[in-house]
Design an enzyme around this catalytic site. Structure first.
Site, short mmCIF file in Angstrom:
data_model
loop_
_atom_site.label_atom_id
_atom_site.label_comp_id
_atom_site.label_asym_id
_atom_site.label_seq_id
_atom_site.Cartn_x
_atom_site.Cartn_y
_atom_site.Cartn_z
N HIS A 182 -5.59 -4.46 -1.64
CA HIS A 182 -5.36 -3.36 -2.60
C HIS A 182 -5.29 -3.88 -4.03
O HIS A 182 -4.63 -3.27 -4.88
CB HIS A 182 -4.06 -2.61 -2.27
CG HIS A 182 -4.20 -1.63 -1.15
ND1 HIS A 182 -4.82 -0.41 -1.28
CD2 HIS A 182 -3.80 -1.69 0.14
CE1 HIS A 182 -4.79 0.25 -0.14
NE2 HIS A 182 -4.18 -0.52 0.75
N SER A 225 0.80 -1.22 0.00
CA SER A 225 0.00 0.00 0.00
C SER A 225 0.83 1.28 0.00
O SER A 225 0.37 2.31 -0.46
CB SER A 225 -0.94 0.00 1.20
OG SER A 225 -0.19 -0.06 2.40
N LYS A 277 -12.59 -1.70 0.22
CA LYS A 277 -11.83 -0.82 -0.70
C LYS A 277 -12.54 -0.80 -2.06
O LYS A 277 -13.59 -0.18 -2.16
CB LYS A 277 -10.38 -1.29 -0.76
CG LYS A 277 -9.66 -1.03 0.58
CD LYS A 277 -8.17 -1.31 0.53
CE LYS A 277 -7.49 -0.77 1.77
NZ LYS A 277 -7.13 -1.79 2.77
C1 LIG Z 1 -7.04 -2.13 4.19
C2 LIG Z 1 -6.32 -3.38 4.42
C3 LIG Z 1 -6.74 -4.30 5.38
C4 LIG Z 1 -7.89 -4.03 6.31
O1 LIG Z 1 -9.11 -4.20 5.67
P1 LIG Z 1 -10.44 -4.01 6.54
O2 LIG Z 1 -11.45 -4.85 5.82
O3 LIG Z 1 -10.77 -2.57 6.52
O4 LIG Z 1 -10.15 -4.52 7.90
C5 LIG Z 1 -6.05 -5.49 5.49
N1 LIG Z 1 -4.97 -5.75 4.74
C6 LIG Z 1 -4.52 -4.88 3.81
C7 LIG Z 1 -3.33 -5.22 2.98
C8 LIG Z 1 -5.17 -3.66 3.64
O5 LIG Z 1 -4.72 -2.80 2.75
#
Ligand SMILES: *Cc1c(COP(=O)(O)O)cnc(C)c1O
Length: 415
Positions: free
Chosen positions: A218, A190, A249
């Site tokens: 992502h 990220s 996301k």
């Molecule tokens: C955003 C993210 C998470 C968390 O996701 P949620 O569903 O909001 O808990 C976990 N792992 C990665 C790599 C992320 O980018």
């Protein structure tokens, strides 16, 4: 009184320390649905202001899509607001299983289990599947939720240098005495936006008899030709033992997550993973919305293709203007500024120009690697990107950093 003056003063001092270190996180209140343009109140108490959003994980522009909202309304009408139960007591509707089946089909796996979030999926899977006879070997830049999930598991913990296949191979050789080896990585990282070398990881896993676990939060929905994720991008669909990912996301952006992969591993998590057993899963509204998202993106790759076009256009725009970008193929485009204060100043000035983007600096990224992370969305139109590009140029002229590389910027501003 238990919470007396001394406790209060210790915590006040700790909070002051966070402020003094310049890493205090201030929330920005958004007075609008998520989208390419949002209405923001910042700092709290200031008049609201319309800005172009360059920092959401709304990759496919589905967070406020009319069809997704309509589906969510239907979910509310047909299946109510809440479940008031965890899955295995009376918190599973047929639609939860439908969504799991749709995710299985979309991700090209054998089965899927929903979790309240991807953070919860990562907290649950390792402990459920691995024992003290096993080892977890993780890329050093994996997401915080994986780090926490590994801490909860009794298997031995080890890491390999970020995306360093030689180092991973050494670790796999070193751990041949364990019952199972599990390689753990993010699909898209990220902070840098780089994509995992999953084809090489799968080859090493086959050579050294290891399992592979990828967090594609992502990536799910837009990486790869039809948006299945990093496994599609790297040509290894069907070869990943565990994929964890989020619905929070690209896939509608509400909340929820899942683990998907080998049938037995999913079943074992249904029996044992603690966040699945002891926390409510996604509400019917979100299940309906997520099913609609998967239908939309399975019918056409239009949104993912637009996102790719936007990413290329944005990269070209900033590169030609003389910005120093991190290379990569994902819609995460970091504009490198190296110095922490410079990154904060540029982000603040961009906001004044109507562009919402956030500066990242130590400890989120290494010292001397401060940046503004921009993220593209299929919700952006070319006009948004042109306006954002013009603001970046205007602000950067003030700081005289256009056309300058790492060495020159550090000479001017320090690390
Ligand atoms: C955003 C993210 C998470 C968390 O996701 P949620 O569903 O909001 O808990 C976990 N792992 C990665 C790599 C992320 O980018």
């Amino acid at each position: 009184m238990a919470y007396g003056d001394s406790a209060r003063s210790i915590y006040q001092t700790e909070i002051k320390g966070i402020r003094d270190a310049g890493i205090f996180k201030q929330e920005r209140y958004i007075h609008a649905p998520q989208g390419a343009e949002i209405v923001v109140e910042f700092p709290p108490g200031s008049p609201v202001k319309k800005v172009i959003n360059m920092c959401a994980n709304n990759y496919l522009g589905l967070s406020s899509h009319p069809e997704v909202i309509k589906a969510a309304h239907e979910g509310l009408d047909c299946r109510g607001y809440g479940m008031s139960s965890v899955r295995f007591i009376c918190g599973t509707q047929d639609i939860h299983r439908q969504l799991e089946n749709k995710l299985t089909e979309f991700l090209g796996t054998e089965d899927t289990l929903l979790f309240p979030s991807c953070m919860d999926a990562n907290a649950g899977v390792f402990e459920a599947i691995l024992s003290d006879k096993d080892v977890m070997i993780a890329d050093r830049l994996v997401h915080a939720s994986i780090v926490d999930g590994m801490r909860l598991c009794k298997a031995m913990q080890d890491t390999f240098k970020h995306s360093d296949m030689g180092h991973l191979e050494e670790k796999l050789q070193e751990h041949q005495d364990k019952r199972f080896r599990m390689i753990i990585t993010d699909g898209v990282f990220s902070m840098d936006g780089d994509i995992v070398k999953l084809d090489q990881i799968v080859a090493l896993a086959e050579k050294y008899d290891a399992m592979v676990c990828v967090d594609d939060s992502h990536a799910s929905g837009f990486i790869g030709k039809t948006g299945r994720g990093s496994h599609e991008h790297c040509g290894v669909v069907g070869k990943i033992d565990i994929i964890t990912t989020t619905l929070g996301k690209a896939l509608g952006g509400a909340s929820g997550g899942c683990m998907s992969g080998r049938r037995e591993l999913v079943e074992l998590c249904r029996q044992k993973a603690r966040p699945y057993l002891f926390s409510n899963t996604v509400a019917p509204v979100i299940v309906y919305g997520a099913i609609k998202v998967l239908d939309l993106i399975s019918q056409t790759t239009e949104r993912r293709d637009k996102l790719e076009w936007n990413t290329k256009y944005w990269r070209k725009l900033l590169t030609e203007a003389g910005f120093d970008l991190k290379e990569g193929d994902s819609p995460i485009v970091p504009v490198m500024l190296y110095n922490a204060k410079l990154a904060q100043d540029v982000a603040r000035d961009l906001y004044d120009e109507g562009i919402y983007a956030v500066g990242f600096f130590f400890p989120v990224v290494p010292k001397g690697a401060a940046r503004i992370r921009t993220q593209l969305s299929a919700a952006h139109e070319k006009a948004h990107l042109d306006a954002a590009g013009a603001a970046f140029v205007k602000v950067s002229k003030k700081y005289k950093i256009l056309g300058k590389g790492k060495k020159e910027i550090i000479e001017m501003y320090g690390m």
